[in-house]
Structures are given as C-alpha cells and as structure tokens.
Scaffold this motif. Sequence first.
Motif, PDB file in Angstrom:
ATOM      1  N   LYS A 110       0.822  -1.222   0.000  1.00  7.42           N
ATOM      2  CA  LYS A 110       0.000   0.000   0.000  1.00  7.42           C
ATOM      3  C   LYS A 110       0.849   1.262   0.000  1.00  7.42           C
ATOM      4  O   LYS A 110       0.522   2.257   0.630  1.00  7.42           O
ATOM      5  CB  LYS A 110      -0.980   0.024   1.180  1.00  7.42           C
ATOM      6  CG  LYS A 110      -1.879  -1.185   1.258  1.00  7.42           C
ATOM      7  CD  LYS A 110      -2.838  -1.215   0.110  1.00  7.42           C
ATOM      8  CE  LYS A 110      -3.796  -2.385   0.247  1.00  7.42           C
ATOM      9  NZ  LYS A 110      -4.274  -2.854  -1.019  1.00  7.42           N
ATOM     10  N   TYR A 111       1.981   1.223  -0.716  1.00 10.70           N
ATOM     11  CA  TYR A 111       2.875   2.378  -0.828  1.00 10.70           C
ATOM     12  C   TYR A 111       2.609   3.126  -2.129  1.00 10.70           C
ATOM     13  O   TYR A 111       2.365   2.521  -3.170  1.00 10.70           O
ATOM     14  CB  TYR A 111       4.344   1.950  -0.812  1.00 10.70           C
ATOM     15  CG  TYR A 111       4.850   1.395   0.498  1.00 10.70           C
ATOM     16  CD1 TYR A 111       4.165   1.587   1.689  1.00 10.70           C
ATOM     17  CD2 TYR A 111       6.039   0.692   0.541  1.00 10.70           C
ATOM     18  CE1 TYR A 111       4.645   1.079   2.883  1.00 10.70           C
ATOM     19  CE2 TYR A 111       6.532   0.178   1.735  1.00 10.70           C
ATOM     20  CZ  TYR A 111       5.822   0.379   2.900  1.00 10.70           C
ATOM     21  OH  TYR A 111       6.306  -0.123   4.081  1.00 10.70           O
ATOM     22  N   SER A 112       2.711   4.443  -2.059  1.00 10.33           N
ATOM     23  CA  SER A 112       2.619   5.289  -3.249  1.00 10.33           C
ATOM     24  C   SER A 112       3.990   5.345  -3.924  1.00 10.33           C
ATOM     25  O   SER A 112       4.973   4.831  -3.391  1.00 10.33           O
ATOM     26  CB  SER A 112       2.185   6.697  -2.844  1.00 10.33           C
ATOM     27  OG  SER A 112       3.179   7.268  -2.017  1.00 10.33           O
ATOM     28  N   TRP A 113       4.049   5.996  -5.082  1.00 14.19           N
ATOM     29  CA  TRP A 113       5.341   6.158  -5.756  1.00 14.19           C
ATOM     30  C   TRP A 113       6.318   6.906  -4.866  1.00 14.19           C
ATOM     31  O   TRP A 113       7.487   6.558  -4.781  1.00 14.19           O
ATOM     32  CB  TRP A 113       5.176   6.911  -7.061  1.00 14.19           C
ATOM     33  CG  TRP A 113       4.508   6.142  -8.158  1.00 14.19           C
ATOM     34  CD1 TRP A 113       4.128   4.832  -8.148  1.00 14.19           C
ATOM     35  CD2 TRP A 113       4.149   6.655  -9.429  1.00 14.19           C
ATOM     36  NE1 TRP A 113       3.548   4.499  -9.329  1.00 14.19           N
ATOM     37  CE2 TRP A 113       3.546   5.600 -10.147  1.00 14.19           C
ATOM     38  CE3 TRP A 113       4.265   7.897 -10.032  1.00 14.19           C
ATOM     39  CZ2 TRP A 113       3.069   5.758 -11.440  1.00 14.19           C
ATOM     40  CZ3 TRP A 113       3.789   8.054 -11.323  1.00 14.19           C
ATOM     41  CH2 TRP A 113       3.205   6.987 -12.020  1.00 14.19           C
ATOM     42  N   HIS A 114       5.841   7.974  -4.219  1.00 13.89           N
ATOM     43  CA  HIS A 114       6.761   8.766  -3.396  1.00 13.89           C
ATOM     44  C   HIS A 114       7.186   8.016  -2.145  1.00 13.89           C
ATOM     45  O   HIS A 114       8.270   8.274  -1.631  1.00 13.89           O
ATOM     46  CB  HIS A 114       6.207  10.161  -3.084  1.00 13.89           C
ATOM     47  CG  HIS A 114       4.783  10.208  -2.682  1.00 13.89           C
ATOM     48  ND1 HIS A 114       3.747  10.086  -3.579  1.00 13.89           N
ATOM     49  CD2 HIS A 114       4.210  10.360  -1.479  1.00 13.89           C
ATOM     50  CE1 HIS A 114       2.599  10.171  -2.943  1.00 13.89           C
ATOM     51  NE2 HIS A 114       2.848  10.330  -1.666  1.00 13.89           N
ATOM     52  N   ASP A 115       6.381   7.073  -1.672  1.00 14.53           N
ATOM     53  CA  ASP A 115       6.826   6.208  -0.580  1.00 14.53           C
ATOM     54  C   ASP A 115       8.004   5.356  -1.055  1.00 14.53           C
ATOM     55  O   ASP A 115       9.031   5.265  -0.388  1.00 14.53           O
ATOM     56  CB  ASP A 115       5.700   5.273  -0.111  1.00 14.53           C
ATOM     57  CG  ASP A 115       4.557   5.998   0.577  1.00 14.53           C
ATOM     58  OD1 ASP A 115       4.800   7.039   1.210  1.00 14.53           O
ATOM     59  OD2 ASP A 115       3.417   5.511   0.490  1.00 14.53           O
ATOM     60  N   HIS A 116       7.835   4.745  -2.222  1.00 12.21           N
ATOM     61  CA  HIS A 116       8.895   3.884  -2.770  1.00 12.21           C
ATOM     62  C   HIS A 116      10.175   4.681  -3.054  1.00 12.21           C
ATOM     63  O   HIS A 116      11.268   4.251  -2.685  1.00 12.21           O
ATOM     64  CB  HIS A 116       8.432   3.201  -4.061  1.00 12.21           C
ATOM     65  CG  HIS A 116       7.519   2.047  -3.840  1.00 12.21           C
ATOM     66  ND1 HIS A 116       7.941   0.838  -3.336  1.00 12.21           N
ATOM     67  CD2 HIS A 116       6.189   1.919  -4.048  1.00 12.21           C
ATOM     68  CE1 HIS A 116       6.917   0.007  -3.253  1.00 12.21           C
ATOM     69  NE2 HIS A 116       5.841   0.642  -3.676  1.00 12.21           N
ATOM     70  N   LEU A 117      10.023   5.820  -3.717  1.00  9.58           N
ATOM     71  CA  LEU A 117      11.198   6.598  -4.122  1.00  9.58           C
ATOM     72  C   LEU A 117      11.956   7.203  -2.946  1.00  9.58           C
ATOM     73  O   LEU A 117      13.178   7.318  -2.988  1.00  9.58           O
ATOM     74  CB  LEU A 117      10.792   7.687  -5.118  1.00  9.58           C
ATOM     75  CG  LEU A 117      10.347   7.178  -6.490  1.00  9.58           C
ATOM     76  CD1 LEU A 117       9.747   8.304  -7.313  1.00  9.58           C
ATOM     77  CD2 LEU A 117      11.504   6.540  -7.226  1.00  9.58           C
ATOM     78  N   SER A 118      11.252   7.587  -1.901  1.00 12.95           N
ATOM     79  CA  SER A 118      11.913   8.216  -0.751  1.00 12.95           C
ATOM     80  C   SER A 118      12.185   7.242   0.396  1.00 12.95           C
ATOM     81  O   SER A 118      12.795   7.615   1.391  1.00 12.95           O
ATOM     82  CB  SER A 118      11.060   9.380  -0.218  1.00 12.95           C
ATOM     83  OG  SER A 118       9.837   8.899   0.304  1.00 12.95           O
ATOM     84  N   LYS A 119      11.708   6.016   0.248  1.00 16.22           N
ATOM     85  CA  LYS A 119      11.862   5.001   1.310  1.00 16.22           C
ATOM     86  C   LYS A 119      11.261   5.498   2.629  1.00 16.22           C
ATOM     87  O   LYS A 119      11.821   5.330   3.709  1.00 16.22           O
ATOM     88  CB  LYS A 119      13.305   4.573   1.474  1.00 16.22           C
ATOM     89  CG  LYS A 119      13.860   3.968   0.192  1.00 16.22           C
ATOM     90  CD  LYS A 119      15.035   3.096   0.415  1.00 16.22           C
ATOM     91  CE  LYS A 119      15.656   2.526  -0.819  1.00 16.22           C
ATOM     92  NZ  LYS A 119      14.928   2.418  -2.025  1.00 16.22           N
ATOM     93  N   THR A 120      10.105   6.158   2.493  1.00 14.68           N
ATOM     94  CA  THR A 120       9.309   6.600   3.632  1.00 14.68           C
ATOM     95  C   THR A 120       7.911   6.046   3.434  1.00 14.68           C
ATOM     96  O   THR A 120       7.592   5.522   2.375  1.00 14.68           O
ATOM     97  CB  THR A 120       9.251   8.140   3.715  1.00 14.68           C
ATOM     98  OG1 THR A 120       8.611   8.651   2.543  1.00 14.68           O
ATOM     99  CG2 THR A 120      10.630   8.750   3.863  1.00 14.68           C
ATOM    100  N   ALA A 121       7.072   6.166   4.450  1.00 13.28           N
ATOM    101  CA  ALA A 121       5.699   5.687   4.325  1.00 13.28           C
ATOM    102  C   ALA A 121       4.831   6.349   5.385  1.00 13.28           C
ATOM    103  O   ALA A 121       5.327   6.970   6.330  1.00 13.28           O
ATOM    104  CB  ALA A 121       5.658   4.163   4.482  1.00 13.28           C
ATOM    105  N   LEU A 122       3.535   6.183   5.203  1.00 16.66           N
ATOM    106  CA  LEU A 122       2.559   6.661   6.180  1.00 16.66           C
ATOM    107  C   LEU A 122       2.243   5.519   7.126  1.00 16.66           C
ATOM    108  O   LEU A 122       1.988   4.390   6.694  1.00 16.66           O
ATOM    109  CB  LEU A 122       1.284   7.119   5.473  1.00 16.66           C
ATOM    110  CG  LEU A 122       1.444   8.272   4.490  1.00 16.66           C
ATOM    111  CD1 LEU A 122       0.106   8.563   3.797  1.00 16.66           C
ATOM    112  CD2 LEU A 122       1.967   9.515   5.175  1.00 16.66           C
ATOM    113  N   PHE A 123       2.262   5.812   8.422  1.00 19.47           N
ATOM    114  CA  PHE A 123       1.972   4.806   9.446  1.00 19.47           C
ATOM    115  C   PHE A 123       0.841   5.298  10.325  1.00 19.47           C
ATOM    116  O   PHE A 123       0.870   6.442  10.794  1.00 19.47           O
ATOM    117  CB  PHE A 123       3.213   4.523  10.300  1.00 19.47           C
ATOM    118  CG  PHE A 123       4.324   3.856   9.535  1.00 19.47           C
ATOM    119  CD1 PHE A 123       4.356   2.479   9.397  1.00 19.47           C
ATOM    120  CD2 PHE A 123       5.321   4.620   8.945  1.00 19.47           C
ATOM    121  CE1 PHE A 123       5.368   1.864   8.684  1.00 19.47           C
ATOM    122  CE2 PHE A 123       6.347   4.013   8.227  1.00 19.47           C
ATOM    123  CZ  PHE A 123       6.369   2.632   8.102  1.00 19.47           C
TER     124      PHE A 123
END
Length: 129
Positions: A110-123
């Motif tokens: 359930k990661y967006s492109w910007h989650d993947h590219l920045s190696k961050t995520a919403l928790f």
Amino acid sequence: MAAILYDFLLLLAVLFLATALLLPFNAGEAFTSSQIFYPVYLSIISFVFYGWFWTHGGQTLGLRAWNIKVLTLDQKPISWQLAFLRFMAALLSWLMFGLGFVWIVIDKNKYSWHDHLSKTALFLQSNAK
C-alpha cells in the motif's frame, strides 16, 4: 484523501500569505508567466511547509487529524533530505495525473510512488499515550 484535502487547504492559506508578502516587491501587480521566480518561490514555500511538519513530528495538520505519521520504512523520523525526495516524488505523482497516489491500490504494501522513491511511508499511530 481527507488528510490531503486538509493539508491542501492549510497550504493554500500559507501560499496566499506568502504571495501577499511578495506583492509589494512587484508594485502590487499580479505576477506574469514571464516571472519564473514566482512559481519557484511558491514551490520552495510548499516544500518548507511539508518538510517542516514531516521532519518535526512527522505530521501535518491533516495527518494529525487522522493519526497518521510520515516515517522512514523502519519507522524513524525523516530527515530534510528524505523530505525533499518525498516532496519531489509526490510532485511527480501529481504531474502523472495522480497515478502515484492510485498506485496504493495495487501495491502489496500500500505504498505510493513517493513512498517507494523516498523510502518513507505513512503509518497509522495508536491513540494510546
């Protein structure tokens, strides 16, 4: 999506204020398309807005309302460098007609492109203190 709407409204108010502060330097006139400084200025203001919230607690007002935090994949606070990468990747997601956000629907994590590219995520954060 509700958090995005909350944050958009707050950012819009910040951009209005930023524009009001800059207008006296343009003789009170509207900015024209030939003045490249203005969109660059608004982009910098937008990055500082999101970057400050993400690096100071991981929550914008919209994220706080929904108990969500932006963190690294190992759930640590993000740096300004990661905030910049996330911001730029999110812009790319929007420029691609929001496909980077829609990606969440098909991504196994359930990661967006910007989650993947920045190696961050919403928790999602628990309400317990």
